[in-house]
Design a protein around this motif. Structure first.
Motif, PDB file in Angstrom:
ATOM      1  N   ASP A 264     104.099  60.094  55.433  1.00 39.22           N
ATOM      2  CA  ASP A 264     103.403  59.888  56.698  1.00 39.22           C
ATOM      3  C   ASP A 264     101.911  60.214  56.594  1.00 39.22           C
ATOM      4  OD1 ASP A 264     103.489  59.282  59.473  1.00 39.22           O
ATOM      5  OD2 ASP A 264     103.259  61.414  59.890  1.00 39.22           O
ATOM      6  N   ASN A 265     101.605  61.143  55.710  1.00 42.39           N
ATOM      7  CA  ASN A 265     100.199  61.539  55.572  1.00 42.39           C
ATOM      8  C   ASN A 265      99.980  62.176  54.215  1.00 42.39           C
ATOM      9  OD1 ASN A 265      97.504  62.231  56.227  1.00 42.39           O
ATOM     10  ND2 ASN A 265      98.151  64.250  56.921  1.00 42.39           N
TER      11      ASN A 265
ATOM     12  N   ASP B 178     107.603  56.579  68.098  1.00 44.11           N
ATOM     13  CA  ASP B 178     107.900  57.267  66.835  1.00 44.11           C
ATOM     14  C   ASP B 178     109.343  57.768  66.837  1.00 44.11           C
ATOM     15  OD1 ASP B 178     105.254  57.397  67.844  1.00 44.11           O
ATOM     16  OD2 ASP B 178     104.669  58.787  66.281  1.00 44.11           O
TER      17      ASP B 178
ATOM     18  N   ASP C  72     101.492  54.239  69.310  1.00 47.24           N
ATOM     19  CA  ASP C  72     100.274  53.757  68.669  1.00 47.24           C
ATOM     20  C   ASP C  72     100.582  52.413  68.007  1.00 47.24           C
ATOM     21  OD1 ASP C  72     101.693  54.406  66.384  1.00 47.24           O
ATOM     22  OD2 ASP C  72     100.503  56.177  65.908  1.00 47.24           O
TER      23      ASP C  72
ATOM     24  N   SER D  38      96.715  55.618  72.760  1.00 42.92           N
ATOM     25  CA  SER D  38      96.777  56.479  71.572  1.00 42.92           C
ATOM     26  C   SER D  38      95.693  57.545  71.638  1.00 42.92           C
ATOM     27  CB  SER D  38      96.561  55.664  70.302  1.00 42.92           C
ATOM     28  OG  SER D  38      97.635  54.824  70.097  1.00 42.92           O
TER      29      SER D  38
ATOM     30  N   ARG E  28      93.201  60.520  70.244  1.00 40.40           N
ATOM     31  CA  ARG E  28      92.448  60.936  69.069  1.00 40.40           C
ATOM     32  C   ARG E  28      91.728  62.201  69.502  1.00 40.40           C
ATOM     33  NH1 ARG E  28      90.422  56.258  65.167  1.00 40.40           N
ATOM     34  NH2 ARG E  28      90.215  57.505  63.316  1.00 40.40           N
TER      35      ARG E  28
ATOM     36  N   GLN F 184      93.895  61.766  63.202  1.00 41.31           N
ATOM     37  CA  GLN F 184      94.248  60.356  63.238  1.00 41.31           C
ATOM     38  C   GLN F 184      94.777  60.046  64.639  1.00 41.31           C
ATOM     39  OE1 GLN F 184      95.997  58.400  59.895  1.00 41.31           O
ATOM     40  NE2 GLN F 184      96.398  60.329  58.871  1.00 41.31           N
TER      41      GLN F 184
ATOM     42  N   SER G 238      97.333  58.957  67.436  1.00 44.85           N
ATOM     43  CA  SER G 238      98.792  59.098  67.470  1.00 44.85           C
ATOM     44  C   SER G 238      99.312  58.660  68.831  1.00 44.85           C
ATOM     45  CB  SER G 238      99.191  60.554  67.207  1.00 44.85           C
ATOM     46  OG  SER G 238      98.620  61.368  68.195  1.00 44.85           O
ATOM     47  N   SER G 239     100.587  58.298  68.839  1.00 45.51           N
ATOM     48  CA  SER G 239     101.231  57.880  70.092  1.00 45.51           C
ATOM     49  C   SER G 239     101.044  58.965  71.135  1.00 45.51           C
ATOM     50  CB  SER G 239     102.727  57.671  69.853  1.00 45.51           C
ATOM     51  OG  SER G 239     102.926  56.725  68.843  1.00 45.51           O
ATOM     52  N   SER G 240     100.590  58.556  72.287  1.00 45.46           N
ATOM     53  CA  SER G 240     100.284  59.580  73.280  1.00 45.46           C
ATOM     54  C   SER G 240     100.282  59.002  74.690  1.00 45.46           C
ATOM     55  CB  SER G 240      98.899  60.170  72.986  1.00 45.46           C
ATOM     56  OG  SER G 240      98.530  61.087  73.980  1.00 45.46           O
TER      57      SER G 240
END
Lengths: 454, 430
Positions: free
Chosen positions: A37-38, B234, B297, B312, B314, B320, B322-324
């Protein structure tokens, strides 16, 4: 570096100033079930300036050297404003001038291990976790945080300290029917990569446990006598007592200061609590705090009586108590605040068997799952537990959250074990995150804990 | 930024550069004494690349030197991080009102003055330990991608916080006023808080059991957190979402509607574009109790086969996207707070929760400490209750919504009115 920092701080027109420059390198590898994932390694840096002028105190954090003049003007102006407006001038307790470098030994320096090797190791652990059919997901992350700190103050201190933390954490999720069950993964430390090696058996145990938890019953909410394991003793000590030992929590509350006066009996006479970040090779180890004071062992409670407190130079002067070296910042983005270092309940001579025999009927709670404090009230979760009948461990239970009151619960600790364990992963979130916040102790028996079930 | 994008855009199928800067000041008055003045000024940028399904990511605060960030980018490519993402094309952005130049002019001095005013107003009405704090924040951001997106935005906000503490660490009642202009507070709201505080000086010890529970706006997040975890793309992709087959199903009471709306510039924090350059929109998650949509995201929306939802997050240039759901709202109902309390024959009003982050969140379970909380009998608040916990599963207890308040407040994670629930399990230490 010291010359550069001293040059900047010499521009500050104040009674006292200190400046911390910090470079932070963060290495991350994470898996999300079967995917990477990272993977990253990034370096950033920044400064924190603190100024004391005419009893006024102000701080500024900045991460661009071009903003240094702005930052100095800002901090001095705000300190002058503070001085003009405050009803009580700030003074710092005296602290020795220190010129020192502290680079703790890494048994196996993670910076010498290749990315490829770290990636392979994480991949192996991840595969072990995913082996049982009922395990459907993992979030497994490796993080390596290197803080390279340079501190100067106008009293002449010059301190260089490096802190390197390795951390393996995340969660594993099992599923059956409509039910999901998660469990945390925690490993790491402050003295090298060896802390995250040879964890195959641990990972197998996690995978087995998260599947077993699917069949465990939820505990019925109510009041129970409980034995808690060393990880929970640590969380309990940190949440239920430790935060009230941080002088900046109590500093501005007359009623709390009265309740937490040194010499007050708060706990059962068997309870001894210490903060000792000077112990080497444990997560919370450091030598100097982020205002340049050497950390010292601080006995907070002796035989149930309050004996000490964790301080900044400001609060040490305010309380008229010794400095302790507990001003910690997460990184260059923050001015330091008073934090626990390595807090624990001291073990006694009772065996685990004796604790269970004394408990008779109740609950055995295992593995801390986060906690929170609000004034005298605290809560913490346990990942799993067992019903105890006639001193014998019976069936597994889950959905265990414990709530309590500081003053009552310390008095309700009725027996303390002889074993001892410190946490390997921190993460206290008092305003900023302290990844090296360490806590622990032995198994302990607490009466009348409120346990919320499902 | 253009220089950096030019350096990388020919090497990768898609690339993106993000910059943000922020400047904040906060002032705290504790128990009548100026306690802290803190400032922060920072800036930095990050890059993301996508090439043949592999993602790269790096960040740096060295604006003038691209070498460190390019070195970090090379390292990130070692791991072959999955990155099957289609960055957005340029589009027209909605015009939002997010910046007020007056906030730039707010000084530490003036924040201190309003904090002092607020402190004195409370102190003149109640003899208690009081903390007030105030802040202002100005942020700027810019996002460029290899498809031609070049968006920028500037936003500002200010706020005031007041906390009235029960003696000896007995918890506190608090109020937050977020503002798009200079910091200000509402005397009427503070007066209500003071009256509630006074009522809570009386400690009562009722029996636990099933009863009505009124979640005040700043505690609703403890319920919503479970939905937030399960509605995330996710979680669906990973197979851990209990909502994965529930689109169109009734999961909550029909009185509950929840949506994400970053375009709502009535409150601070509105954003025309998200952390990946997707134009934001309102996204209904739950509508009249029916589960309507996941959120995610670009990567995870694509993985679960839904259109980009926007939103998304930040957090800063270090992170990075992310889904939000950074602008989540619970739709208000029809009842005043007084009417909600009047509906309670026996129950608890919750003003604070502890431990909302623990419990089996994927399953929707919660087991939380509740403090401060107040006991109500026949519509009358009797006093404050100590040492109590609430337990249940959000998909059970949110079916038992009796009524929703008519006034929303912006709190942690969600802007919500108070919500009255029935038949909730409360444990109280006797």
């Amino acid at each position: 570096m010291f010359n550069r920092l001293n040059e900047l701080i010499s521009k500050v027109n104040a009674d006292y100033a200190d400046l911390r420059y910090e470079k932070k390198i963060v290495t991350s590898i994470s898996f999300r079930t079967r995917e990477i994932d990272n993977l990253s390694k990034n370096s950033t840096d920044g400064f924190v300036l603190r100024v004391l002028k005419n009893g006024g105190f102000a701080t500024v954090a900045f991460n661009n050297i071009d903003d240094a003049d702005f930052a100095i003007n800002n901090a001095v102006t705000n300190a002058e404003l503070y001085s003009e407006k405050t009803t009580k001038k700030v003074k710092f307790a005296p602290a020795p001038v220190v010129k020192d470098e502290f680079i703790p030994e890494q048994i196996e320096d993670p910076r010498n291990i290749s990315f490829e090797e770290k990636l392979e190791l994480m991949k192996k652990y991840n595969e072990i976790l995913l082996k049982p059919e009922k395990v459907i997901a993992t979030d497994l992350g490796y993080a390596e945080l290197f803080r390279d700190k340079w501190f100067v103050n106008t009293e002449g201190s010059e301190i260089h300290e490096e802190l390197l933390t390795t951390r393996l954490g995340g969660s594993i999720t099992s599923s059956y029917g409509s039910q999901n069950q998660d469990l945390r993964i925690k490993a790491g430390g402050s003295n090298g990569f060896q802390n995250v090696r040879n964890l195959e058996k641990y990972m197998e145990g996690r995978a087995k446990l998260v599947v077993e938890l699917l069949d465990a019953e939820s505990v019925k909410g109510g009041t129970y006598d409980c034995i808690i394991d060393p990880t929970l003793t640590g969380v309990f000590t940190h949440e239920a007592f430790g935060h009230f030992s941080e002088a900046d929590i109590t500093e501005n509350s007359p009623s709390l200061r009265e309740k937490m006066k040194i010499g007050t009996k708060l706990g059962n006479g068997i309870v001894n609590i210490t903060d000792n970040a000077t112990i080497p090779n444990q997560l919370g180890h450091y030598k100097y705090d982020d205002e340049g004071v050497a950390v010292r062992k601080t006995v907070l409670m002796k035989n149930g009586v309050l004996t000490g407190r964790l301080h900044s130079r400001k609060t040490a002067h305010e309380f008229g108590e010794p400095i302790s070296g507990h001003m910690i910042a997460e990184d260059y983005r923050y001015a330091p605040i008073v934090r626990m270092g390595t807090i624990f309940i001291e073990p006694t001579e009772n065996t685990k068997d004796e604790l269970f025999k004394t408990l008779g009927n109740g609950l055995y709670l295992c593995e801390g799952k986060g906690g929170q404090t609000m004034g005298e009230n605290f809560t913490f979760g346990a990942s799993y537990g067992y019903i105890v009948e006639n001193g014998k461990i019976k069936k597994m239970v889950k959905d265990l959250n414990i709530s309590g009151n500081l003053y009552n619960t310390l008095a309700d600790i009725s027996m303390i074990g002889s074993d001892f364990e410190l946490s390997k992963v921190g993460g206290c979130g008092k305003g900023q995150t302290n990844l090296r916040s360490c806590y622990g102790g032995p198994h302990i028996l607490i009466k009348n804990l409120v346990v919320g079930g499902k | 930024m253009e220089k950096l994008l030019n350096q990388i855009k020919d090497k990768f199928e898609q690339s993106e550069v993000f910059f943000s800067s922020s400047e904040d000041v906060s002032v705290t008055i504790a128990n009548g004494k100026l306690d802290a003045i803190e400032s922060n000024k920072e800036s930095g940028y990050s890059v993301r690349t996508f090439h043949k399904g592999v993602a790269g990511f790096a960040y740096s605060n060295k604006i003038s030197d691209t070498k460190p960030i390019l070195e970090s980018l090379d390292i990130s490519l070692i791991g072959k991080v999955e990155g099957n993402v289609d960055l957005p094309d340029p589009a027209d952005l909605p015009d939002l009102n997010t910046y007020n130049s007056q906030i730039e002019k707010v000084s530490s001095d003036s924040i201190n003055d309003i904090c002092e005013d607020l402190y004195k107003f409370i102190k003149n009405n109640v003899d208690a330990e009081i903390t007030t704090s105030g802040w202002k924040s100005v942020t700027e951001k810019r996002l460029l991608n290899s498809k031609g997106v070049d968006y920028s935005g500037k936003s500002s906000s200010s706020g005031l916080y007041a906390s009235i503490d029960y003696p000896g660490g007995g918890g506190s009642l608090n109020k937050v006023f977020k503002s798009k202009s200079t910091p200000e507070y509402c005397e009427k709201e503070i007066s209500k808080l003071i009256n509630m505080y006074k009522t809570g000086l009386n400690i009562v010890k009722p029996e636990g059991g099933k009863m009505k529970v009124l979640f005040m706006p700043n505690t609703v997040f403890s319920l919503i957190w479970r939905l937030y975890a399960a509605a995330k793309a996710d979680a669906v992709d990973q197979g851990v979402s209990v909502l994965k087959e529930k689109i169109g199903d009734k999961i909550f009471s029909e009185k509950i509607t929840i949506y994400n709306d970053p375009l709502n510039d009535e409150f601070p924090g509105a954003q025309a574009f998200d952390g990946e350059g997707v134009v934001n929109k309102r996204n209904y998650i739950v509508e009249n109790g029916v589960f309507r949509s996941f959120y995610g995201d670009l990567k995870f929306c694509k993985k679960i086969g839904i259109e980009p939802t926007g939103g998304s997050a930040r957090g800063s240039w270090r992170g990075q996207p992310s889904s939000s759901m950074s602008a989540m709202y619970v739709e208000p109902g029809e009842h005043s707070l007084e009417e909600l309390i009047a509906m309670m024959d026996k129950g608890i009003i919750i003003f604070g929760v502890l431990g909302a982050h623990s419990g089996n969140i994927p399953n929707g379970d919660l087991s939380i400490g509740i403090n401060p909380c107040f006991y109500v009998e026949n519509g009358e608040i009797k006093g404050r209750v100590k040492d109590s916990m609430l337990a249940g599963n959000v998909y059970d207890i949110m079916k038992n919504v009796l009524a929703v308040g008519n006034k929303s407040e912006s709190g942690y994670m969600v802007t919500s009115p108070p919500i009255l629930l029935d038949n909730i399990n409360i444990a109280i230490k006797q």
